[in-house]
Enzyme design. Structure first.
Site, PDB file in Angstrom:
ATOM      1  N   ASN A  33       0.825  -1.224   0.000  1.00 57.10           N
ATOM      2  CA  ASN A  33       0.000   0.000   0.000  1.00 57.10           C
ATOM      3  C   ASN A  33       0.856   1.269   0.000  1.00 57.10           C
ATOM      4  OD1 ASN A  33       0.959   0.183   2.598  1.00 57.10           O
ATOM      5  ND2 ASN A  33      -1.051   0.111   3.609  1.00 57.10           N
ATOM      6  N   LEU A  34       2.163   1.115  -0.070  1.00 54.58           N
ATOM      7  CA  LEU A  34       3.129   2.230  -0.149  1.00 54.58           C
ATOM      8  C   LEU A  34       3.075   3.144   1.074  1.00 54.58           C
ATOM      9  CD1 LEU A  34       2.888   3.217  -3.957  1.00 54.58           C
ATOM     10  CD2 LEU A  34       4.453   1.604  -2.866  1.00 54.58           C
ATOM     11  N   ASN A  36       4.970   2.952   3.554  1.00 54.51           N
ATOM     12  CA  ASN A  36       6.350   3.232   3.984  1.00 54.51           C
ATOM     13  C   ASN A  36       7.341   2.943   2.852  1.00 54.51           C
ATOM     14  OD1 ASN A  36       8.152   4.137   5.985  1.00 54.51           O
ATOM     15  ND2 ASN A  36       8.732   2.038   6.482  1.00 54.51           N
ATOM     16  N   ALA A  82       4.559  -7.286   4.824  1.00 59.88           N
ATOM     17  CA  ALA A  82       3.818  -6.042   5.101  1.00 59.88           C
ATOM     18  C   ALA A  82       3.493  -5.904   6.583  1.00 59.88           C
ATOM     19  CB  ALA A  82       2.534  -6.016   4.279  1.00 59.88           C
ATOM     20  N   LYS A  85       6.635  -1.201  11.628  1.00 60.24           N
ATOM     21  CA  LYS A  85       7.798  -1.800  12.305  1.00 60.24           C
ATOM     22  C   LYS A  85       8.527  -0.910  13.315  1.00 60.24           C
ATOM     23  CE  LYS A  85      11.155  -0.431   8.836  1.00 60.24           C
ATOM     24  NZ  LYS A  85      12.382  -0.715   8.159  1.00 60.24           N
ATOM     25  N   ASN A 100      -2.943  -3.340  11.775  1.00 64.43           N
ATOM     26  CA  ASN A 100      -2.163  -3.571  10.557  1.00 64.43           C
ATOM     27  C   ASN A 100      -1.465  -4.931  10.587  1.00 64.43           C
ATOM     28  OD1 ASN A 100      -1.458  -1.871   8.107  1.00 64.43           O
ATOM     29  ND2 ASN A 100       0.545  -2.666   8.669  1.00 64.43           N
ATOM     30  N   SER A 125      10.873 -11.425  14.094  1.00 62.88           N
ATOM     31  CA  SER A 125      11.958 -10.535  14.511  1.00 62.88           C
ATOM     32  C   SER A 125      12.639 -11.072  15.758  1.00 62.88           C
ATOM     33  CB  SER A 125      11.363  -9.165  14.815  1.00 62.88           C
ATOM     34  OG  SER A 125      12.311  -8.370  15.485  1.00 62.88           O
ATOM     35  N   TYR A 150       4.646  -3.692  19.114  1.00 61.78           N
ATOM     36  CA  TYR A 150       5.251  -4.251  17.893  1.00 61.78           C
ATOM     37  C   TYR A 150       5.743  -5.676  18.146  1.00 61.78           C
ATOM     38  CZ  TYR A 150       8.746  -5.269  14.315  1.00 61.78           C
ATOM     39  OH  TYR A 150       9.478  -5.890  13.323  1.00 61.78           O
ATOM     40  N   LYS A 154       4.596  -9.610  16.606  1.00 60.38           N
ATOM     41  CA  LYS A 154       5.432 -10.651  16.004  1.00 60.38           C
ATOM     42  C   LYS A 154       5.250 -11.978  16.741  1.00 60.38           C
ATOM     43  CE  LYS A 154       6.942  -8.196  12.686  1.00 60.38           C
ATOM     44  NZ  LYS A 154       6.429  -8.447  11.330  1.00 60.38           N
ATOM     45  N   PHE A 175      17.512 -10.777  12.740  1.00 53.44           N
ATOM     46  CA  PHE A 175      18.256  -9.981  13.709  1.00 53.44           C
ATOM     47  C   PHE A 175      18.355  -8.557  13.128  1.00 53.44           C
ATOM     48  CE2 PHE A 175      19.182 -12.530  17.446  1.00 53.44           C
ATOM     49  CZ  PHE A 175      18.409 -13.622  17.086  1.00 53.44           C
ATOM     50  N   ASP A 295      15.676  -0.721  25.131  1.00 57.21           N
ATOM     51  CA  ASP A 295      16.783  -1.432  24.475  1.00 57.21           C
ATOM     52  C   ASP A 295      17.335  -2.520  25.382  1.00 57.21           C
ATOM     53  OD1 ASP A 295      16.809  -0.145  22.072  1.00 57.21           O
ATOM     54  OD2 ASP A 295      18.529   1.135  22.506  1.00 57.21           O
TER      55      ASP A 295
HETATM   56  P1  NAD Z   1       9.506  -1.558   5.414  1.00 54.43           P
HETATM   57  O1  NAD Z   1       8.637  -0.600   6.148  1.00 54.43           O
HETATM   58  O2  NAD Z   1      10.639  -1.023   4.620  1.00 54.43           O
HETATM   59  O3  NAD Z   1       8.629  -2.470   4.468  1.00 54.43           O
HETATM   60  C1  NAD Z   1       7.297  -2.862   4.780  1.00 54.43           C
HETATM   61  C2  NAD Z   1       6.434  -2.638   3.560  1.00 54.43           C
HETATM   62  O4  NAD Z   1       5.109  -3.037   3.871  1.00 54.43           O
HETATM   63  C3  NAD Z   1       6.379  -1.175   3.128  1.00 54.43           C
HETATM   64  O5  NAD Z   1       6.645  -1.075   1.740  1.00 54.43           O
HETATM   65  C4  NAD Z   1       4.936  -0.748   3.458  1.00 54.43           C
HETATM   66  O6  NAD Z   1       4.468   0.210   2.534  1.00 54.43           O
HETATM   67  C5  NAD Z   1       4.204  -2.077   3.369  1.00 54.43           C
HETATM   68  N1  NAD Z   1       2.992  -2.175   4.183  1.00 54.43           N
HETATM   69  C6  NAD Z   1       2.848  -1.896   5.501  1.00 54.43           C
HETATM   70  N2  NAD Z   1       1.579  -2.103   5.874  1.00 54.43           N
HETATM   71  C7  NAD Z   1       0.917  -2.558   4.773  1.00 54.43           C
HETATM   72  C8  NAD Z   1      -0.427  -2.955   4.521  1.00 54.43           C
HETATM   73  N3  NAD Z   1      -1.361  -2.895   5.482  1.00 54.43           N
HETATM   74  N4  NAD Z   1      -0.761  -3.385   3.282  1.00 54.43           N
HETATM   75  C9  NAD Z   1       0.170  -3.422   2.298  1.00 54.43           C
HETATM   76  N5  NAD Z   1       1.438  -3.036   2.461  1.00 54.43           N
HETATM   77  C10 NAD Z   1       1.812  -2.610   3.701  1.00 54.43           C
HETATM   78  O7  NAD Z   1      10.029  -2.628   6.487  1.00 54.43           O
HETATM   79  P2  NAD Z   1      11.168  -3.724   6.347  1.00 54.43           P
HETATM   80  O8  NAD Z   1      12.326  -3.284   7.155  1.00 54.43           O
HETATM   81  O9  NAD Z   1      11.357  -4.110   4.937  1.00 54.43           O
HETATM   82  O10 NAD Z   1      10.475  -4.898   7.156  1.00 54.43           O
HETATM   83  C11 NAD Z   1       9.771  -5.950   6.511  1.00 54.43           C
HETATM   84  C12 NAD Z   1       9.246  -6.920   7.563  1.00 54.43           C
HETATM   85  O11 NAD Z   1      10.347  -7.411   8.335  1.00 54.43           O
HETATM   86  C13 NAD Z   1       8.280  -6.317   8.550  1.00 54.43           C
HETATM   87  O12 NAD Z   1       7.296  -7.283   8.849  1.00 54.43           O
HETATM   88  C14 NAD Z   1       9.131  -6.040   9.777  1.00 54.43           C
HETATM   89  O13 NAD Z   1       8.373  -6.046  10.952  1.00 54.43           O
HETATM   90  C15 NAD Z   1      10.090  -7.214   9.723  1.00 54.43           C
HETATM   91  N6  NAD Z   1      11.369  -6.966  10.401  1.00 54.43           N
HETATM   92  C16 NAD Z   1      12.158  -5.911  10.023  1.00 54.43           C
HETATM   93  C17 NAD Z   1      13.371  -5.689  10.673  1.00 54.43           C
HETATM   94  C18 NAD Z   1      14.268  -4.530  10.297  1.00 54.43           C
HETATM   95  O14 NAD Z   1      15.205  -4.225  11.046  1.00 54.43           O
HETATM   96  N7  NAD Z   1      14.067  -3.859   9.162  1.00 54.43           N
HETATM   97  C19 NAD Z   1      13.789  -6.544  11.720  1.00 54.43           C
HETATM   98  C20 NAD Z   1      12.968  -7.611  12.057  1.00 54.43           C
HETATM   99  C21 NAD Z   1      11.766  -7.819  11.404  1.00 54.43           C
HETATM  100  N1  UDP Z   2      21.408   3.048  18.380  1.00 53.65           N
HETATM  101  C1  UDP Z   2      22.151   4.173  18.724  1.00 53.65           C
HETATM  102  N2  UDP Z   2      21.822   5.366  18.133  1.00 53.65           N
HETATM  103  C2  UDP Z   2      20.826   5.507  17.222  1.00 53.65           C
HETATM  104  C3  UDP Z   2      20.093   4.344  16.868  1.00 53.65           C
HETATM  105  C4  UDP Z   2      20.400   3.135  17.473  1.00 53.65           C
HETATM  106  O1  UDP Z   2      23.048   4.096  19.533  1.00 53.65           O
HETATM  107  O2  UDP Z   2      20.571   6.614  16.736  1.00 53.65           O
HETATM  108  C5  UDP Z   2      21.732   1.763  19.000  1.00 53.65           C
HETATM  109  C6  UDP Z   2      20.570   1.152  19.758  1.00 53.65           C
HETATM  110  O3  UDP Z   2      20.546   1.624  21.081  1.00 53.65           O
HETATM  111  C7  UDP Z   2      20.876  -0.342  19.646  1.00 53.65           C
HETATM  112  C8  UDP Z   2      21.627  -0.480  18.327  1.00 53.65           C
HETATM  113  O4  UDP Z   2      22.073   0.837  17.978  1.00 53.65           O
HETATM  114  O5  UDP Z   2      21.749  -0.718  20.693  1.00 53.65           O
HETATM  115  C9  UDP Z   2      20.760  -1.018  17.209  1.00 53.65           C
HETATM  116  O6  UDP Z   2      19.566  -0.246  17.175  1.00 53.65           O
HETATM  117  P1  UDP Z   2      18.497  -0.392  16.007  1.00 53.65           P
HETATM  118  O7  UDP Z   2      17.379   0.565  16.311  1.00 53.65           O
HETATM  119  O8  UDP Z   2      19.181  -0.249  14.684  1.00 53.65           O
HETATM  120  O9  UDP Z   2      18.009  -1.900  16.112  1.00 53.65           O
HETATM  121  P2  UDP Z   2      17.326  -2.699  17.328  1.00 53.65           P
HETATM  122  O10 UDP Z   2      18.333  -3.715  17.755  1.00 53.65           O
HETATM  123  O11 UDP Z   2      16.955  -1.736  18.393  1.00 53.65           O
HETATM  124  O12 UDP Z   2      16.139  -3.333  16.676  1.00 53.65           O
END
Ligand code: NAD
Ligand code: UDP
Length: 334
Positions: A33-34, A36, A82, A85, A100, A125, A150, A154, A175, A295
């Protein structure tokens, strides 16, 4: 060639996974849905793969959008990225997050059920582990009460898939994914002030932010700063291909499986910032600040199960992750 629905496929991890899927011979259908992300991601993917992937704008919380999608496309499997996060934001807007992330998952599973699609890969996650007592964490580590709405979405998402035995699911506990495609054509596009460490580091190095605040140097860790397990987003993308292959090829697997995806290497905030400066030859303005609420001091993976069962290991070094992150930041500025 299998057609795979990729919800959230325009986002950070989703877009890189779409590239890996196309390279592995899958046909992804991006559904997003764009909220983010931006449509320009499609151009970036096309520049890497030579083909613009199919994109449908829609919402996973909308049964009508999903019905239209499943009716007009023959979907073999689903990767469900989707979700919203931002950990901090989830405490300010819990209902939005539950609607969501949980509402979207249920709506998606109902649509899959109606159209006879059983295979699903779910984005979980490392946050589900909270503040675990022993490092590294493996998948059998008991999960404590979630520390944020959040994190709770998960944990619940995994549980919903466990309870619904009619699906064949793989839950992937990511991670800390960082970096970008080495081409610099796709990467992470944080809207506004970044919450995560690496986008903040690259923006501070580029002069877009005054200084990085290091959140706490009084933890019981080797250098006092918090420790995480950072992995290259392209390694993470490849893990989704491995998970799909397992779902599609191994018939006698359990209906629900969970895997840690990390490198298994603990890295402190200080080490990450120093490595960034060294490999890219650019200083990062930084100040020391207080701990960020919520944290955990340290969290890193035992990724042994993913290696043994999926045949997946993270291959890229921290240096490569940080070089690619900086390359992406510089291309963004052009
Ligand atoms: P992101 O926000 O870049 O991507 C998520 C996408 O989902 C976006 O393009 C957004 O527009 C779309 N979206 C959100 N809600 C929607 C909806 N209701 N319908 C359709 N589209 C929707 O995030 P990301 O970092 O790519 O994360 C992807 C997944 O991985 C998420 O489920 C997130 O919780 C999980 N995750 C991410 C991280 C991280 O550090 N990035 C870590 C652990 C888990
Ligand atoms: N962190 C930091 N400064 C920032 C953002 C993050 O020192 O501006 C630290 C945060 O406290 C954590 C690590 O970097 O210890 C990774 O944070 P991030 O938000 O990237 O991922 P998280 O492990 O919290 O999902």
């Amino acid at each position: 060639m299998k057609q795979v629905l990729v919800t959230g496929g325009m986002g950070f991890i989703g877009s890189h996974t779409v590239v890996s899927l196309m390279e592995a011979g899958f046909r992804p259908v991006i559904f997003d849905n764009l909220c983010n992300s931006s449509e320009s991601v499609l151009e970036g993917i096309a520049r890497i793969t030579g083909v613009k992937p199919l994109f449908i704008r829609g919402d996973v919380t909308s049964a009508a959008d999903l019905k239209a999608l499943f009716t007009s496309h023959n979907i073999d499997a689903v990767i469900h990225f989707a979700a919203l996060k931002a950990v901090g934001e989830s405490s300010e807007k819990p209902l939005e997050y539950y609607r969501n992330n949980i509402g979207g998952l249920i709506c998606l599973l109902e649509a899959m059920q109606e159209h006879g699609v059983r295979d699903v890969v779910f984005s979980s996650s490392a946050t589900v582990y909270g503040s675990a007592a022993h490092m590294p964490v493996d998948e059998d580590t008991p999960l404590p009460a979630a520390m944020s709405p959040y994190g709770s979405t998960k944990q619940m998402g995994e549980r919903i898939l466990f309870d619904t035995g009619s699906f064949r699911s793989v839950c992937l506990r990511y991670f800390n994914p960082i970096g970008a495609h080495p081409s610099g054509h796709i990467g992470e596009l944080p809207l506004g002030v970044p919450n995560n460490l690496v986008p903040y580091v690259t923006q501070a190095a580029a002069g877009l932010r005054k200084a990085l605040t290091i959140f706490g140097d009084d933890y019981h860790t080797p250098d006092g700063t918090a420790v995480r397990d950072y992995l290259h987003v392209m390694d993470l993308a490849e893990a989704h291909v491995a998970a799909l292959n397992r779902l599609q090829q191994v018939q006698d697997r359990p209906h629900w499986e969970v895997f840690n995806l990390g490198t298994g290497n603990p890295v402190s905030v200080k080490t990450l910032v120093e490595t960034f400066e060294r490999v890219n030859g650019v200083p990062v303005p930084k100040v020391m600040g207080a701990r960020r609420q919520g944290d955990v001091p340290e969290l890193w993976a035992n990724p042994g199960r993913a290696k043994q069962v999926l045949g997946w290991t993270a291959k890229h070094s921290l240096e490569e992750m940080l070089r690619d992150a900086w390359n992406w930041q510089q291309k963004l500025a052009q």
